[in-house]
Write a protein that holds these residues in place. Structure first.
Motif, short mmCIF file in Angstrom:
data_model
loop_
_atom_site.label_atom_id
_atom_site.label_comp_id
_atom_site.label_asym_id
_atom_site.label_seq_id
_atom_site.Cartn_x
_atom_site.Cartn_y
_atom_site.Cartn_z
N LEU A 1 1.06 -0.49 -0.07
CA LEU A 1 0.14 0.03 0.19
C LEU A 1 0.40 0.91 0.12
N HIS A 2 1.48 1.29 0.49
CA HIS A 2 2.79 2.26 1.04
C HIS A 2 2.91 2.67 -0.58
N ALA B 1 -9.55 -4.04 -0.67
CA ALA B 1 -9.81 -4.77 0.01
C ALA B 1 -8.30 -3.79 1.31
N ALA B 2 -7.04 -3.94 0.55
CA ALA B 2 -6.28 -3.54 1.64
C ALA B 2 -6.33 -1.62 2.83
N TRP B 3 -7.01 -1.42 2.14
CA TRP B 3 -7.76 -0.50 3.35
C TRP B 3 -8.55 -0.36 4.55
N ALA B 4 -8.81 -1.69 4.76
CA ALA B 4 -9.21 -2.82 5.79
C ALA B 4 -8.48 -2.12 7.09
N ASP B 5 -7.22 -2.59 6.79
CA ASP B 5 -6.42 -2.76 7.93
C ASP B 5 -5.38 -1.18 7.81
N CYS B 6 -5.75 -0.09 7.02
CA CYS B 6 -5.37 1.26 7.31
C CYS B 6 -5.87 2.25 7.98
N ARG B 7 -5.35 2.77 8.94
CA ARG B 7 -5.85 3.84 9.91
C ARG B 7 -5.94 5.35 8.82
N VAL B 8 -6.21 6.17 8.85
CA VAL B 8 -6.13 7.49 8.23
C VAL B 8 -6.40 8.32 8.91
N LEU B 9 -6.48 9.72 9.75
CA LEU B 9 -6.05 10.66 10.66
C LEU B 9 -5.70 11.84 10.25
N ILE B 10 -6.55 12.88 9.62
CA ILE B 10 -6.43 14.31 8.94
C ILE B 10 -6.00 14.98 9.91
N PHE B 11 -4.55 15.46 9.90
CA PHE B 11 -3.80 16.06 10.34
C PHE B 11 -3.88 18.10 10.51
N THR C 1 3.49 12.61 0.83
CA THR C 1 3.19 12.32 -1.34
C THR C 1 1.77 12.72 -1.03
N PRO C 2 1.43 12.93 -2.45
CA PRO C 2 -0.16 12.94 -2.71
C PRO C 2 -1.65 11.72 -2.03
N LEU C 3 -2.18 11.96 -1.71
CA LEU C 3 -3.28 11.52 -1.24
C LEU C 3 -4.44 12.37 -1.90
N PRO C 4 -5.65 11.98 -2.65
CA PRO C 4 -6.35 12.38 -3.13
C PRO C 4 -7.93 11.96 -2.18
N VAL C 5 -8.12 12.96 -0.80
CA VAL C 5 -8.90 12.52 0.34
C VAL C 5 -9.41 11.27 -0.01
N LEU C 6 -10.74 11.83 -0.98
CA LEU C 6 -11.83 11.36 -1.35
C LEU C 6 -11.56 9.91 -2.59
N GLY C 7 -10.78 9.51 -2.28
CA GLY C 7 -10.65 8.53 -2.91
C GLY C 7 -10.02 6.95 -1.97
N ILE C 8 -10.20 7.52 -1.09
CA ILE C 8 -10.25 6.48 0.41
C ILE C 8 -11.52 5.60 0.44
N PRO C 9 -11.72 3.76 0.26
CA PRO C 9 -12.01 3.66 0.06
C PRO C 9 -12.89 4.11 1.90
N GLY C 10 -14.91 3.83 1.75
CA GLY C 10 -14.99 4.37 2.63
C GLY C 10 -15.36 5.57 2.83
N TRP C 11 -14.87 6.69 1.92
CA TRP C 11 -14.85 7.90 2.64
C TRP C 11 -15.37 9.15 1.74
N TRP C 12 -15.79 8.63 0.71
CA TRP C 12 -17.23 8.93 -0.41
C TRP C 12 -17.62 8.11 -0.87
N SER C 13 -19.25 8.37 -1.35
CA SER C 13 -19.81 6.94 -1.92
C SER C 13 -19.75 6.92 -3.46
N GLY C 14 -19.52 8.10 -4.11
CA GLY C 14 -18.78 7.48 -4.90
C GLY C 14 -18.12 7.01 -5.77
N ASN C 15 -17.41 6.78 -4.40
CA ASN C 15 -15.71 6.04 -5.38
C ASN C 15 -15.69 5.03 -5.05
N SER C 16 -17.05 3.44 -4.68
CA SER C 16 -17.37 3.11 -4.99
C SER C 16 -17.35 1.89 -6.31
#
Length: 265
Positions: A148-149, A166-176, A226-241
């Motif tokens: 994932l990294h 599915a790998a995001w299920a074991d990943c935690r993201v916190l907005i700082f 490194t850049p991360l489009p936030v709304l691409g994170i699975p579960g963070w935006w309904s449209g990204n399914s």
């Protein structure tokens, strides 16, 4: 935008990027909307938690008008512990990060104050720019998944968000980043964080001491993020399914990164 404190009503604390801050943030927002003074409330919260800056000064929140003319914002915080605060969402979220990550915020402030002392207020420089970028726009990505990294550093968006979703299920993201939180009050697809990658999804709920320690041990540089489009994170935006969500090349851009960068264990 409505005059303060109206914008506080626009905060949806159920959103995944805001939910971690809800316990403290929502009552503060409601109190301000009911007529309480923001800086008074924030200072009381900081006192309850015993917040201090890098040189042991009591962290408290003051009106922006109390910042002496000609004194840099960061310098004032480092010297006095007083955080100049305006009545707006940007500074509200900045204070909320102070309450949750006091050691990390103190460390970033110390770096900024040191750079100003060395080079003057008008010369920013690479280190100060990196500290500001982290402070304003960082997201903490905590995962033990090395693939994932690697995918994130390589801008491998389809593999990152579709093939290995599915790998995001074991990943935690916190907005700082507080500017990032402000943007996410009214989310749109193009919002992009600067991710700081760390090992281990089982990190403490608020990995403040670990993060502050890592920043102290590592010279700050923008290449660590490194850049991360936030709304691409699975579960963070309904449209990204829908995999087609990631076809927008204006958001999910191709790019190259040094495989050694953007990761701190």
């Amino acid at each position: 935008m409505a005059a303060w404190p109206g914008p506080l009503a626009d905060i949806d604390w159920s959103r995944p990027w805001l939910a971690p801050y809800r316990t403290i943030g929502e009552p503060l927002a409601e109190a301000v909307r009911s007529g309480a003074t923001l800086t008074t409330l924030l200072s009381a919260e900081a006192d309850c938690r015993g917040l201090v800056n890098a040189v042991g000064r009591r962290v408290h929140f003051i009106a922006q008008s109390e910042l002496p003319k000609g004194v840099a914002y960061e310098t004032h915080i480092h010297a006095t512990g007083g955080v100049p605060t305006r009545d707006n969402l940007h500074d509200f979220f900045n204070a909320l990060i102070w309450l949750h990550f006091p050691q990390t915020k103190a460390r970033l402030n110390a770096v900024q104050a040191e750079q100003i002392a060395l080079h003057g207020q008008q010369v920013r420089g690479a280190v100060r720019d990196a500290a500001t970028l982290f402070d304003e726009n960082a997201a903490l990505v905590m995962s033990a998944d090395a693939e994932l990294h690697a995918d994130l550093r390589a801008f491998s968006w389809r593999r990152l968000f579709v093939t290995r979703r599915a790998a995001w299920a074991d990943c935690r993201v916190l907005i700082f980043g507080h500017a990032l939180l402000e943007k996410l009050v009214s989310p749109y697809r193009g919002i992009t964080a600067h991710a700081w990658l760390t090992d281990g999804p089982a990190a403490p709920r608020w990995p403040d001491a670990d993060l502050a320690g890592a920043l102290a041990a590592t010279p700050l540089a923008s290449r660590m993020l490194t850049p991360l489009p936030v709304l691409g994170i699975p579960g963070w935006w309904s449209g990204n399914s829908d995999p087609a969500f990631y076809a927008d090349a204006t958001v999910f851009r191709p790019g190259r990164r040094d495989a050694r960068s953007a990761r701190i264990a």
